[in-house]
Design a protein around this motif. Structure first.
Motif, PDB file in Angstrom:
ATOM      1  N   ILE A  73       0.868  -1.175   0.000  1.00  0.00           N
ATOM      2  CA  ILE A  73       0.000   0.000   0.000  1.00  0.00           C
ATOM      3  C   ILE A  73       0.906   1.227   0.000  1.00  0.00           C
ATOM      4  N   THR A  74       0.670   2.131  -0.944  1.00  0.00           N
ATOM      5  CA  THR A  74       1.418   3.382  -0.990  1.00  0.00           C
ATOM      6  C   THR A  74       0.428   4.525  -0.878  1.00  0.00           C
ATOM      7  N   THR A  75       0.679   5.414   0.052  1.00  0.00           N
ATOM      8  CA  THR A  75      -0.141   6.613   0.212  1.00  0.00           C
ATOM      9  C   THR A  75       0.704   7.810  -0.224  1.00  0.00           C
ATOM     10  N   ILE A  76       0.122   8.973  -0.226  1.00  0.00           N
ATOM     11  CA  ILE A  76       0.845  10.176  -0.616  1.00  0.00           C
ATOM     12  C   ILE A  76       2.098  10.364   0.242  1.00  0.00           C
ATOM     13  N   GLU A  77       2.066   9.910   1.493  1.00  0.00           N
ATOM     14  CA  GLU A  77       3.228  10.037   2.376  1.00  0.00           C
ATOM     15  C   GLU A  77       4.429   9.244   1.864  1.00  0.00           C
ATOM     16  N   GLY A  78       4.184   8.166   1.151  1.00  0.00           N
ATOM     17  CA  GLY A  78       5.275   7.320   0.655  1.00  0.00           C
ATOM     18  C   GLY A  78       5.581   7.503  -0.815  1.00  0.00           C
ATOM     19  N   LEU A  79       4.832   8.348  -1.498  1.00  0.00           N
ATOM     20  CA  LEU A  79       4.999   8.489  -2.947  1.00  0.00           C
ATOM     21  C   LEU A  79       6.392   8.976  -3.324  1.00  0.00           C
ATOM     22  N   ALA A  80       6.914   9.978  -2.653  1.00  0.00           N
ATOM     23  CA  ALA A  80       8.237  10.519  -2.991  1.00  0.00           C
ATOM     24  C   ALA A  80       9.342   9.479  -2.815  1.00  0.00           C
ATOM     25  N   ASP A  81       9.130   8.516  -1.933  1.00  0.00           N
ATOM     26  CA  ASP A  81      10.133   7.476  -1.706  1.00  0.00           C
ATOM     27  C   ASP A  81      10.212   6.483  -2.860  1.00  0.00           C
ATOM     28  N   THR A  82       9.296   6.563  -3.804  1.00  0.00           N
ATOM     29  CA  THR A  82       9.297   5.637  -4.939  1.00  0.00           C
ATOM     30  C   THR A  82      10.183   6.128  -6.077  1.00  0.00           C
ATOM     31  N   VAL A  83      10.743   7.320  -5.936  1.00  0.00           N
ATOM     32  CA  VAL A  83      11.603   7.911  -6.970  1.00  0.00           C
ATOM     33  C   VAL A  83      12.788   8.607  -6.311  1.00  0.00           C
ATOM     34  N   PRO A  84      13.849   8.865  -7.073  1.00  0.00           N
ATOM     35  CA  PRO A  84      14.948   9.656  -6.508  1.00  0.00           C
ATOM     36  C   PRO A  84      14.504  11.111  -6.309  1.00  0.00           C
ATOM     37  N   GLY A  85      15.115  11.798  -5.392  1.00  0.00           N
ATOM     38  CA  GLY A  85      14.798  13.205  -5.168  1.00  0.00           C
ATOM     39  C   GLY A  85      13.883  13.408  -3.978  1.00  0.00           C
ATOM     40  N   ASP A  86      13.569  14.671  -3.737  1.00  0.00           N
ATOM     41  CA  ASP A  86      12.752  15.021  -2.579  1.00  0.00           C
ATOM     42  C   ASP A  86      11.261  14.790  -2.804  1.00  0.00           C
ATOM     43  N   LEU A  87      10.791  15.083  -4.020  1.00  0.00           N
ATOM     44  CA  LEU A  87       9.377  14.912  -4.352  1.00  0.00           C
ATOM     45  C   LEU A  87       9.227  14.061  -5.600  1.00  0.00           C
ATOM     46  N   HIS A  88       8.073  13.457  -5.739  1.00  0.00           N
ATOM     47  CA  HIS A  88       7.729  12.733  -6.962  1.00  0.00           C
ATOM     48  C   HIS A  88       7.510  13.768  -8.064  1.00  0.00           C
ATOM     49  N   PRO A  89       7.831  13.448  -9.322  1.00  0.00           N
ATOM     50  CA  PRO A  89       7.611  14.411 -10.410  1.00  0.00           C
ATOM     51  C   PRO A  89       6.175  14.937 -10.491  1.00  0.00           C
ATOM     52  N   MET A  90       5.202  14.119 -10.112  1.00  0.00           N
ATOM     53  CA  MET A  90       3.815  14.597 -10.146  1.00  0.00           C
ATOM     54  C   MET A  90       3.581  15.630  -9.051  1.00  0.00           C
ATOM     55  N   GLN A  91       4.200  15.444  -7.896  1.00  0.00           N
ATOM     56  CA  GLN A  91       4.095  16.446  -6.834  1.00  0.00           C
ATOM     57  C   GLN A  91       4.748  17.754  -7.276  1.00  0.00           C
ATOM     58  N   ASP A  92       5.902  17.653  -7.935  1.00  0.00           N
ATOM     59  CA  ASP A  92       6.557  18.854  -8.472  1.00  0.00           C
ATOM     60  C   ASP A  92       5.651  19.568  -9.469  1.00  0.00           C
ATOM     61  N   ALA A  93       4.994  18.799 -10.329  1.00  0.00           N
ATOM     62  CA  ALA A  93       4.093  19.394 -11.328  1.00  0.00           C
ATOM     63  C   ALA A  93       2.917  20.087 -10.650  1.00  0.00           C
ATOM     64  N   TRP A  94       2.411  19.509  -9.580  1.00  0.00           N
ATOM     65  CA  TRP A  94       1.302  20.113  -8.839  1.00  0.00           C
ATOM     66  C   TRP A  94       1.704  21.484  -8.298  1.00  0.00           C
ATOM     67  N   ILE A  95       2.917  21.555  -7.778  1.00  0.00           N
ATOM     68  CA  ILE A  95       3.412  22.820  -7.234  1.00  0.00           C
ATOM     69  C   ILE A  95       3.634  23.823  -8.363  1.00  0.00           C
ATOM     70  N   ALA A  96       4.272  23.374  -9.440  1.00  0.00           N
ATOM     71  CA  ALA A  96       4.575  24.274 -10.560  1.00  0.00           C
ATOM     72  C   ALA A  96       3.312  24.845 -11.194  1.00  0.00           C
ATOM     73  N   ARG A  97       2.248  24.044 -11.225  1.00  0.00           N
ATOM     74  CA  ARG A  97       0.988  24.487 -11.834  1.00  0.00           C
ATOM     75  C   ARG A  97       0.060  25.142 -10.817  1.00  0.00           C
TER      76      ARG A  97
END
Length: 158
Positions: A73-97
Motif C-alpha cells: 500500500i502506498t499513500t501520498i506520504e510514501g509516494l516521494a520514496d518511490t523515486v529519486p529526489g525530494d518529491l515525486h515528479p507529479m508532486q513537483d508538477a502540482w506545485i509548478a501548476r
C-alpha cells in the motif's frame, strides 16, 4: 480482533483490528497516516485514493481482511520514496501548476494521476484527453483545468 499484516509505504505493518474495518480507518485512525482523506466513505469522491501494488484504489471501499501480507500500500506520504529526489515528479508538477486551493482532495488526485501515467506508459502511449477524463476524483474547488495540466506536465518527467 484479528491481526493483519501488509506493507505500507515500504514498511511492514501489523494491526490488530476486526476484519470488517475499512482500510481507510486503519490507515488514518490506527496507523496515523492521514494523507488519504475521508470524503464519502462509499468509493465515490476518491479523496482517499492510494495505490495497492502500484494501482489506484480507494481504501474506504476495502476491508482490511481483504489486504494480503504481500500487498504494498502506498499513500501520498510514501509516494516521494518511490523515486529519486525530494518529491515525486507529479508532486513537483502540482506545485509548478499551482493546482491546490483548499488541498483536501490533492493527495487522492496525485495518487490517481501517478497510477494513470504508469498505466498509460505501460501501454507505450501518451496521455490523451480521454485518459484525463477517466480520472473521477472530485475537487470541490474546481481546479480541474490545472489538475489536467499538471498531470500532462508531471507525466513528461516520470
Amino acid at each position: 480482533m484479528a491481526q493483519h499484516t501488509f506493507r505500507l509505504n515500504g514498511q511492514n505493518v501489523t494491526v490488530d483490528v476486526a476484519d470488517d474495518v475499512r482500510l481507510l480507518w486503519v490507515l488514518r485512525d490506527v496507523l496515523g497516516v492521514t494523507g488519504p482523506k475521508y470524503g464519502c466513505g462509499i468509493n465515490v469522491c476518491k479523496a482517499c485514493t492510494s495505490h495497492i501494488n502500484g494501482k489506484a484504489f480507494n481504501p474506504c471501499a476495502v476491508r482490511v481482511a481483504d489486504i494480503k501480507a504481500t500487498d504494498e500500500i502506498t499513500t501520498i506520504e510514501g509516494l516521494a520514496d518511490t523515486v529519486p529526489g525530494d518529491l515525486h515528479p507529479m508532486q513537483d508538477a502540482w506545485i509548478a501548476r499551482d493546482v491546490a486551493q483548499c488541498g483536501y482532495c490533492q493527495p487522492g488526485q496525485i495518487m490517481a494521476a501517478v497510477a494513470l501515467v504508469h498505466e498509460v506508459k505501460a501501454q507505450g502511449r501518451s496521455i490523451t484527453d480521454a485518459d484525463l477524463d477517466a480520472i473521477r476524483n472530485v475537487c470541490r474547488c474546481g481546479t480541474y483545468n490545472r489538475i489536467r495540466q499538471a498531470i500532462v506536465s508531471g507525466a513528461q518527467n516520470m
